[in-house]
Design a protein around this motif. Structure first.
Motif, PDB file in Angstrom:
ATOM      1  N   ASN A  76      30.111  37.186  44.395  1.00 19.00           N
ATOM      2  CA  ASN A  76      30.209  38.031  43.525  1.00 19.00           C
ATOM      3  C   ASN A  76      30.319  38.480  42.147  1.00 19.00           C
ATOM      4  O   ASN A  76      30.884  37.298  41.480  1.00 19.00           O
ATOM      5  N   GLN A  77      29.604  39.726  41.662  1.00 19.61           N
ATOM      6  CA  GLN A  77      29.476  39.572  40.208  1.00 19.61           C
ATOM      7  C   GLN A  77      30.888  40.269  39.554  1.00 19.61           C
ATOM      8  O   GLN A  77      30.977  40.453  38.915  1.00 19.61           O
ATOM      9  N   THR A  78      31.333  41.633  40.258  1.00 19.23           N
ATOM     10  CA  THR A  78      32.738  41.115  39.745  1.00 19.23           C
ATOM     11  C   THR A  78      33.648  40.233  39.621  1.00 19.23           C
ATOM     12  O   THR A  78      34.227  40.572  38.691  1.00 19.23           O
ATOM     13  N   LEU A 176      41.320  42.636  45.348  1.00 20.45           N
ATOM     14  CA  LEU A 176      40.937  43.693  45.725  1.00 20.45           C
ATOM     15  C   LEU A 176      39.338  43.365  45.992  1.00 20.45           C
ATOM     16  O   LEU A 176      39.067  44.302  47.584  1.00 20.45           O
ATOM     17  N   LEU A 177      38.405  42.425  45.820  1.00 21.66           N
ATOM     18  CA  LEU A 177      37.184  41.928  46.184  1.00 21.66           C
ATOM     19  C   LEU A 177      36.890  41.870  48.104  1.00 21.66           C
ATOM     20  O   LEU A 177      36.535  41.960  49.073  1.00 21.66           O
ATOM     21  N   THR A 178      38.539  40.903  47.895  1.00 23.10           N
ATOM     22  CA  THR A 178      38.666  40.123  49.959  1.00 23.10           C
ATOM     23  C   THR A 178      38.685  40.824  51.207  1.00 23.10           C
ATOM     24  O   THR A 178      38.412  41.428  51.963  1.00 23.10           O
ATOM     25  N   LEU A 257      28.707  43.646  47.827  1.00 22.72           N
ATOM     26  CA  LEU A 257      29.801  42.083  48.162  1.00 22.72           C
ATOM     27  C   LEU A 257      30.180  40.975  48.507  1.00 22.72           C
ATOM     28  O   LEU A 257      30.852  40.177  47.199  1.00 22.72           O
ATOM     29  N   THR A 258      28.659  40.343  49.276  1.00 23.82           N
ATOM     30  CA  THR A 258      28.195  38.590  48.637  1.00 23.82           C
ATOM     31  C   THR A 258      27.752  38.315  47.801  1.00 23.82           C
ATOM     32  O   THR A 258      27.442  37.372  47.717  1.00 23.82           O
ATOM     33  N   ILE A 462      48.002  44.044  53.981  1.00 24.49           N
ATOM     34  CA  ILE A 462      48.434  42.360  52.896  1.00 24.49           C
ATOM     35  C   ILE A 462      47.699  42.324  51.846  1.00 24.49           C
ATOM     36  O   ILE A 462      48.687  41.696  50.936  1.00 24.49           O
ATOM     37  N   LYS A 463      46.809  43.483  51.039  1.00 22.80           N
ATOM     38  CA  LYS A 463      46.341  43.811  49.905  1.00 22.80           C
ATOM     39  C   LYS A 463      47.704  44.331  49.589  1.00 22.80           C
ATOM     40  O   LYS A 463      48.584  43.403  48.323  1.00 22.80           O
ATOM     41  N   ALA A 464      49.152  45.296  49.678  1.00 19.23           N
ATOM     42  CA  ALA A 464      49.980  45.897  49.028  1.00 19.23           C
ATOM     43  C   ALA A 464      51.056  44.704  48.930  1.00 19.23           C
ATOM     44  O   ALA A 464      51.417  44.938  48.042  1.00 19.23           O
ATOM     45  N   LEU A 465      50.429  44.516  49.899  1.00 22.12           N
ATOM     46  CA  LEU A 465      52.019  42.820  50.135  1.00 22.12           C
ATOM     47  C   LEU A 465      52.186  41.394  48.650  1.00 22.12           C
ATOM     48  O   LEU A 465      52.416  40.518  48.523  1.00 22.12           O
ATOM     49  N   GLY A 466      50.390  40.981  48.556  1.00 23.39           N
ATOM     50  CA  GLY A 466      50.430  40.440  47.207  1.00 23.39           C
ATOM     51  C   GLY A 466      48.939  39.179  47.907  1.00 23.39           C
ATOM     52  O   GLY A 466      48.728  38.627  47.296  1.00 23.39           O
ATOM     53  N   GLY A 467      49.241  39.386  49.264  1.00 28.60           N
ATOM     54  CA  GLY A 467      47.914  38.727  49.601  1.00 28.60           C
ATOM     55  C   GLY A 467      48.803  37.666  50.715  1.00 28.60           C
ATOM     56  O   GLY A 467      48.992  38.396  51.761  1.00 28.60           O
TER      57      GLY A 467
END
Length: 486
Positions: A76-78, A176-178, A257-258, A462-467
């Motif tokens: 991913n380039q980002t 964010l990417l995942t 994304l990939t 899961i994202k909101a909880l930080g992973g």
């Protein structure tokens, strides 16, 4: 005696170095609720900011998703941009930190020059002569800023906080990417299920059209039944192209994304069921320790606070130690003789006396920047609280809705069976069969959509909880788990 006094003064200067100006950094307090307003009971997690936040996607037990995530992390380039930004920030920290140590330079000069006989005189009794001569010089010089008022110290603190912020930004970019990849993937899989539902509905509607056509050919019914069934079939066939277009868009997004060109990328349709994992939820203050965006906002405050010290230090004089030692001669053969020796030892000081308010404005600017980072930090924390609360309540509601949708499908199938039997017996009009077919299609598509929403909200939470969280649950155990309830 004077040399000894000068050395004593330099020693005192070095001992006083490091008195930092500006306020010391303290993290501002944020009002935190004692618990989530969610439907109990939820298990408590054990968060830690130093714990790796992935690979949380493996908890869904989907091998295709795992492979895509690894491909995205590598291509991913980002993410590559964020990695480069972190390398820049660490290099800048090294540059800034180097100001805490003396800078030693080696100087060499070899020149041949002609001096003018008509140059200005310093003594009219001494005549001028035109001279052509060589000049050979070799020496070392040292430059060191004595940090009396903490300008260098605060600059290093700011650069260190900025580097830590870049590291947190990298973690946040990875999270964010995942999460975005998982969201697109689950949307695609939901459309696979929905396309399968529509294709099965088309097969059923074609069978019903054959039945209606046969009864019409036998004269048992009018052409209205056949026309109504044909209209329903045509409408359902339209959904195939619309759903296929949506699936292609998600497939193209995953390709980007990939790090893969969209034309060279494809994902085979799959109907393998995916069940959200059990997600433990801790107390609200735990989110402060887990979310990388909160960590980045907090480090931005630390950097801005240190900049206040850098700006405040400009009110005070700056002191530079610049000793030098070397040799200078007009002849190469005598360059290293004792008479060619030269040296210097001293301190230079600089103090601003009048600047038209520039220094005051610089401090005000830094103070306002710090206040902005405090507001940004508190906003990030409030947003985190909102996202977690939305995820908890949304997942609980979707669990109930999905369970109810399964009951609705069973009821719709029973209605279709009864309507078809009564139509074949001539007891009801064909409109009842069409209505039952449409109801079953709607119920199955709604169940597919709810399945996708459950997966999406799980990713969102899961994202909101930080992973990821510490105690890993094997995929086999998590396969049948819904929300985290004992």
């Amino acid at each position: 005696m004077r040399s000894r006094q000068l050395l004593l003064a330099l020693a005192c200067a070095l001992s006083l170095a490091g008195c930092a100006s500006g306020p010391d950094y303290t993290r501002p307090q944020v009002d935190m609720p004692a618990a989530w307003t969610s439907e109990a009971p939820w298990r408590s997690m054990q968060p830690a900011d130093a714990t790796p936040r992935g690979p949380w996607w493996e908890r869904f037990g989907d091998a295709q998703l795992n492979a895509l995530q690894q491909q995205a992390l590598a291509g991913n380039q980002t993410l590559a941009i964020a990695t480069a930004r972190l390398a820049q920030a660490r290099a800048q920290l090294n540059v800034t930190g180097a100001a805490q140590t003396p800078q030693v330079n080696l100087n060499a000069r070899a020149a041949r020059s002609r001096i003018s006989a008509n140059r200005p005189l310093t003594n009219y009794n001494s005549p001028n002569f035109s001279t052509v001569q060589n000049d050979f010089a070799l020496g070392a010089s040292v430059s060191y800023e004595v940090d009396f008022f903490g300008r260098v110290q605060r600059s290093v603190e700011a650069a260190g906080a900025a580097a830590e912020q870049s590291a947190a930004d990298l973690e946040n970019t990875r999270l964010l990417l995942t999460a975005e990849l998982a969201t697109n993937y689950f949307n695609l899989r939901e459309l696979d299920v929905e396309l399968d539902v529509v294709r099965r509905a088309i097969a059923l509607q074609r069978q019903a059209l054959e039945l209606a056509t046969a009864r019409h050919d036998l004269g048992a019914t009018s052409g209205l039944d056949m026309a109504q069934q044909q209209a329903l079939l045509d409408s359902t066939l339209t959904q195939i192209d619309l759903l296929g277009r949506q699936r292609a868009q998600y497939e193209h997004a995953i390709a980007t994304l990939t790090g893969t060109p969209a034309p060279a990328f494809s994902i085979t349709p799959s109907l393998t069921p995916i069940t959200p994992p059990a997600i433990p939820v801790g107390v609200p203050s735990d989110v402060l320790e887990r979310r990388p965006d909160i960590a980045a906002a907090e480090r931005a405050m630390a950097a801005a606070n240190a900049q206040i010290g850098v700006a405040s230090a400009a009110y005070y004089p700056s002191f530079m130690l610049q000793p030098s030692y070397g040799v200078d001669s007009r002849n190469w053969a005598t360059l290293f003789n004792a008479p060619s020796l030269l040296w210097s030892l001293g301190v230079s000081a600089s103090q601003s006396l009048f600047d038209g308010g520039r220094l005051r404005a610089g401090v005000d600017f830094s103070q306002a920047g710090y206040e902005a980072t405090v507001a940004s930090y508190r906003r990030t924390v409030l947003t985190a609280m909102q996202e977690v609360e939305d995820g908890i309540t949304g997942l609980a509601a979707l669990e109930r809705a999905y369970a109810q949708s399964q009951l609705a499908i069973a009821s719709a199938r029973r209605v279709l069976e009864i309507a078809s039997s009564r139509y074949e017996g001539g007891a009801t009009p064909y409109l009842d069969v069409i209505t039952a077919q449409q109801s079953l299609l709607n119920s199955e598509r709604q169940a597919a959509q709810l399945m996708g929403q459950r997966l999406l909200v799980s990713v969102f939470l899961i994202k909101a909880l930080g992973g990821d969280w510490q105690s890993r649950t094997p995929p086999a155990e998590a396969a049948g788990a819904g929300p985290s309830r004992p």
